[in-house]
Structure formats: structure tokens, C-alpha cells
Motif scaffolding. Structure first.
Motif, short mmCIF file in Angstrom:
data_model
loop_
_atom_site.label_atom_id
_atom_site.label_comp_id
_atom_site.label_asym_id
_atom_site.label_seq_id
_atom_site.Cartn_x
_atom_site.Cartn_y
_atom_site.Cartn_z
N GLU A 88 0.87 -1.18 0.00
CA GLU A 88 0.00 0.00 0.00
C GLU A 88 0.90 1.23 0.00
O GLU A 88 1.87 1.30 0.75
CB GLU A 88 -0.88 -0.02 1.26
CG GLU A 88 -2.00 0.98 1.27
CD GLU A 88 -3.24 0.46 0.54
OE1 GLU A 88 -3.33 -0.74 0.29
OE2 GLU A 88 -4.12 1.30 0.23
N PHE A 90 1.15 5.44 0.26
CA PHE A 90 0.46 6.62 0.77
C PHE A 90 1.25 7.88 0.41
O PHE A 90 2.45 7.95 0.63
CB PHE A 90 0.32 6.56 2.29
CG PHE A 90 -0.60 5.49 2.78
CD1 PHE A 90 -0.11 4.25 3.13
CD2 PHE A 90 -1.96 5.73 2.89
CE1 PHE A 90 -0.96 3.24 3.58
CE2 PHE A 90 -2.82 4.74 3.35
CZ PHE A 90 -2.32 3.50 3.68
N ILE A 101 0.51 19.06 11.43
CA ILE A 101 -0.10 17.76 11.24
C ILE A 101 -0.10 17.41 9.76
O ILE A 101 -0.76 18.08 8.97
CB ILE A 101 -1.54 17.72 11.77
CG1 ILE A 101 -1.62 18.31 13.19
CG2 ILE A 101 -2.08 16.31 11.71
CD1 ILE A 101 -0.74 17.63 14.19
N PRO A 102 0.58 16.34 9.35
CA PRO A 102 0.54 15.94 7.94
C PRO A 102 -0.79 15.28 7.62
O PRO A 102 -1.40 14.62 8.47
CB PRO A 102 1.68 14.94 7.84
CG PRO A 102 1.82 14.37 9.21
CD PRO A 102 1.45 15.47 10.16
N PHE A 104 -2.61 12.56 5.14
CA PHE A 104 -2.31 11.42 4.29
C PHE A 104 -3.46 11.16 3.33
O PHE A 104 -4.64 11.33 3.68
CB PHE A 104 -2.08 10.17 5.14
CG PHE A 104 -0.76 10.15 5.87
CD1 PHE A 104 -0.59 10.86 7.04
CD2 PHE A 104 0.32 9.45 5.35
CE1 PHE A 104 0.63 10.87 7.70
CE2 PHE A 104 1.53 9.44 6.00
CZ PHE A 104 1.69 10.16 7.17
N GLY A 105 -3.12 10.71 2.12
CA GLY A 105 -4.13 10.23 1.21
C GLY A 105 -4.66 8.88 1.69
O GLY A 105 -4.13 8.29 2.63
N ARG A 106 -5.69 8.41 1.03
CA ARG A 106 -6.31 7.15 1.46
C ARG A 106 -5.53 5.92 1.00
O ARG A 106 -5.86 4.80 1.39
CB ARG A 106 -7.75 7.07 1.01
CG ARG A 106 -7.97 7.05 -0.47
CD ARG A 106 -9.43 6.78 -0.78
NE ARG A 106 -9.80 5.44 -0.31
CZ ARG A 106 -11.03 5.05 -0.11
NH1 ARG A 106 -12.02 5.87 -0.32
NH2 ARG A 106 -11.28 3.84 0.32
N GLY A 107 -4.51 6.12 0.18
CA GLY A 107 -3.65 5.01 -0.21
C GLY A 107 -4.02 4.39 -1.55
O GLY A 107 -5.17 4.45 -1.99
N TYR B 35 -2.12 7.88 14.90
CA TYR B 35 -3.06 7.79 13.80
C TYR B 35 -3.89 6.51 13.96
O TYR B 35 -3.44 5.53 14.55
CB TYR B 35 -2.33 7.74 12.44
CG TYR B 35 -1.81 9.06 11.96
CD1 TYR B 35 -0.55 9.52 12.36
CD2 TYR B 35 -2.55 9.86 11.09
CE1 TYR B 35 -0.06 10.73 11.92
CE2 TYR B 35 -2.06 11.08 10.64
CZ TYR B 35 -0.82 11.50 11.06
OH TYR B 35 -0.33 12.71 10.62
N GLN B 37 -5.99 3.67 11.59
CA GLN B 37 -6.17 3.18 10.22
C GLN B 37 -7.20 2.08 10.24
O GLN B 37 -6.93 0.96 10.68
CB GLN B 37 -4.83 2.66 9.66
CG GLN B 37 -4.90 2.24 8.21
CD GLN B 37 -3.56 1.77 7.68
OE1 GLN B 37 -2.72 1.28 8.43
NE2 GLN B 37 -3.36 1.91 6.38
N GLY B 40 -8.80 -0.94 5.07
CA GLY B 40 -8.97 -0.40 3.73
C GLY B 40 -9.04 1.11 3.65
O GLY B 40 -9.34 1.65 2.58
N GLN B 41 -8.72 1.77 4.74
CA GLN B 41 -8.80 3.23 4.77
C GLN B 41 -7.43 3.87 4.90
O GLN B 41 -6.43 3.18 5.16
CB GLN B 41 -9.69 3.68 5.94
CG GLN B 41 -11.10 3.12 5.89
CD GLN B 41 -11.86 3.62 4.69
OE1 GLN B 41 -11.87 4.81 4.38
NE2 GLN B 41 -12.52 2.72 3.99
N GLY B 42 -7.38 5.16 4.75
CA GLY B 42 -6.15 5.90 4.97
C GLY B 42 -5.91 6.14 6.44
O GLY B 42 -6.55 5.53 7.31
N LEU B 43 -4.99 7.02 6.73
CA LEU B 43 -4.63 7.32 8.10
C LEU B 43 -5.45 8.49 8.62
O LEU B 43 -5.52 9.55 7.99
CB LEU B 43 -3.14 7.67 8.19
CG LEU B 43 -2.18 6.49 8.30
CD1 LEU B 43 -2.15 5.68 7.03
CD2 LEU B 43 -0.79 6.97 8.65
N PHE B 45 -5.76 11.14 11.59
CA PHE B 45 -5.01 11.76 12.67
C PHE B 45 -5.81 11.75 13.96
O PHE B 45 -7.00 12.05 13.98
CB PHE B 45 -4.65 13.20 12.29
CG PHE B 45 -4.17 14.04 13.44
CD1 PHE B 45 -4.98 15.02 13.98
CD2 PHE B 45 -2.93 13.83 13.99
CE1 PHE B 45 -4.57 15.80 15.04
CE2 PHE B 45 -2.49 14.60 15.05
CZ PHE B 45 -3.31 15.58 15.58
#
Lengths: 114, 115
Positions: A88, A90, A101-102, A104-107, B35, B37, B40-43, B45
Motif C-alpha cells: 500500500e 500513501f 499535522i501531515p 495522508f491520502g487514502r492510499g 493515527y 487506520q 482499507g482506509q487511509g490514516l 489523525f
């Protein structure tokens, strides 16, 4: 607030083929940009990052990414994919001012066929 | 240590019980992030710590979630009265500088399953 879009949820490539994973961001100025890889059951590993300067960034494992300001993109590329690259991926954005705070995309899930 | 260490690696708990997740950052890293997760999802915060400053709790989804960190050492994330929707992998990351613009080092995560 910044946002990150990875438009492809899954990408399937054959081993040895080239790869491009897309990442678009929304932010008024040039952000810090990152690509991370997550293998199954593992945390995220930093592949490469962009702060400023040369818009073509080299990373680990043979990956590179190109920052295109006009397209607000930071696409990840690899000329020849190996089966071990299945993972995966990201994309992440950190603003150059304000929040620490960064985002992130959903991957994008990369599947590699032999 | 050489990397970010999280424990336990897996946790199965009954709905309604409290759980505590631990993160041991890289020595000298001033910033620490949690974080979530989902499958199947992103991160997503949750919370950010920087040295002895007040943490940024803006990502905590409800008052059942809380976290602590003393100085630049270990952090614990506590979830009270767990619900099934809390099932996820909880990732901790640390960075050398406050903004993290040199990148973040992630732990392998704690996989929480609420049954």
C-alpha cells in the motif's frame, strides 16, 4: 486546510513493467510532500520526500517522484516493478506554515502479477 | 531504541472494556503522532505531542479517547468503553523536529479488535 487525493484505489501491473501512482494535493503554497509504503502488517516506511529545489526526487528501492506545481501533483514512479513492491502506498502533505499535522491520502494498493 | 516500538502488536477486547496502547518513540524525537487506520482506509489523525507543549487533540473522535506523553518519552493511548467501530490499527509515529518536515518514523502498529 490541505488535502490529498490519490485517485487510484488499486493498481495492477506485471512484474517488470513501469509504474506511476498519482497524488494530487490542495494547498495554496508549496507544501512538503512525502511518499510512504506500507507492507502487510507493517508500519509505514518513508520512500522519499520533497521540500524545495529539484522537482525530481530520488528515493529508496528505485522509486522517484516528480513535483509539478502547475498540476499540484507529486506522482510516484518506478521504471521496473518487482514482485516485492506489492504493498500500500500513501502520499502525504505537510504545509510549510501553520499546522504541524501531515495529511495522508487514502492510499493506493499495488498488485504485482508475475 | 532503533525504531518506534508499539505494544501490544495485537489486542482483542470485549466491547465496553478499556484498553491502553503504548508507543515508545525514537530517542531524541521531539514530536509524536497517533493515527488510526481502519480496514482499507487511509490514516486518520488522532493526536500530536511536541515536547512539553499542550498536545493537539483535534483528531480525537470522542471523549472515550485520551492520550498522555511525559516529555519526550513513552506515550499511551487509552480508549475507554471500547466499541466495535474502534476496531482498527493504531499507528504511532515520531519525528526529530516539531514540524516533521524531514519525515516521520512509524511503528508497526497495534491491531485492535473489539468483539
Amino acid at each position: 486546510a490541505q488535502s490529498v487525493t490519490q485517485p487510484d484505489i488499486h493498481i495492477t501491473v506485471s512484474e517488470g513493467a513501469s509504474l506511476e501512482l498519482r497524488c494530487n494535493y490542495s494547498y495554496g503554497a508549496t507544501p512538503y510532500l512525502f511518499w510512504y509504503v506500507q507492507s502487510p502488517g507493517q508500519g509505514l516506511q518513508l520512500l522519499l520526500k520533497y521540500f524545495s529545489g529539484d522537482t525530481l526526487v530520488q528515493g529508496i528501492k528505485g522509486f522517484e517522484a516528480e513535483f509539478k506545481r502547475s498540476q499540484s501533483s507529486f506522482n510516484l514512479r518506478k521504471p521496473s516493478v518487482h514482485w516485492s513492491d506489492a504493498a500500500e502506498y500513501f502520499c502525504a502533505v505537510l504545509t510549510s506554515g501553520g499546522s504541524y499535522i501531515p495529511t495522508f491520502g487514502r492510499g493506493t494498493s499495488l498488485i504485482v502479477h508475475p | 531504541g532503533a525504531g518506534v516500538s508499539q505494544s501490544p502488536s495485537n489486542k482483542v477486547t470485549e466491547k465496553g472494556k478499556d484498553v491502553e496502547l503504548r508507543c515508545d518513540p525514537i530517542s531524541g524525537h521531539t514530536a509524536l503522532y497517533w493515527y488510526r487506520q481502519r480496514l482499507g482506509q487511509g490514516l486518520e489523525f488522532l493526536i500530536y505531542f511536541q515536547g512539553n507543549s499542550a498536545p493537539d487533540k483535534s483528531g480525537l473522535p470522542s471523549d472515550r479517547f485520551s492520550a498522555e506523553r511525559t516529555g519526550e518519552s513513552v506515550s499511551t493511548l487509552t480508549i475507554q468503553r471500547t466499541q466495535q467501530e474502534d476496531s482498527a490499527v493504531y499507528l504511532c509515529a515520531s519525528s526529530l523536529v516539531p514540524r516533521g518536515n524531514y519525515g516521520y518514523t512509524f511503528g508497526s502498529g497495534t491491531r485492535l479488535t473489539v468483539v
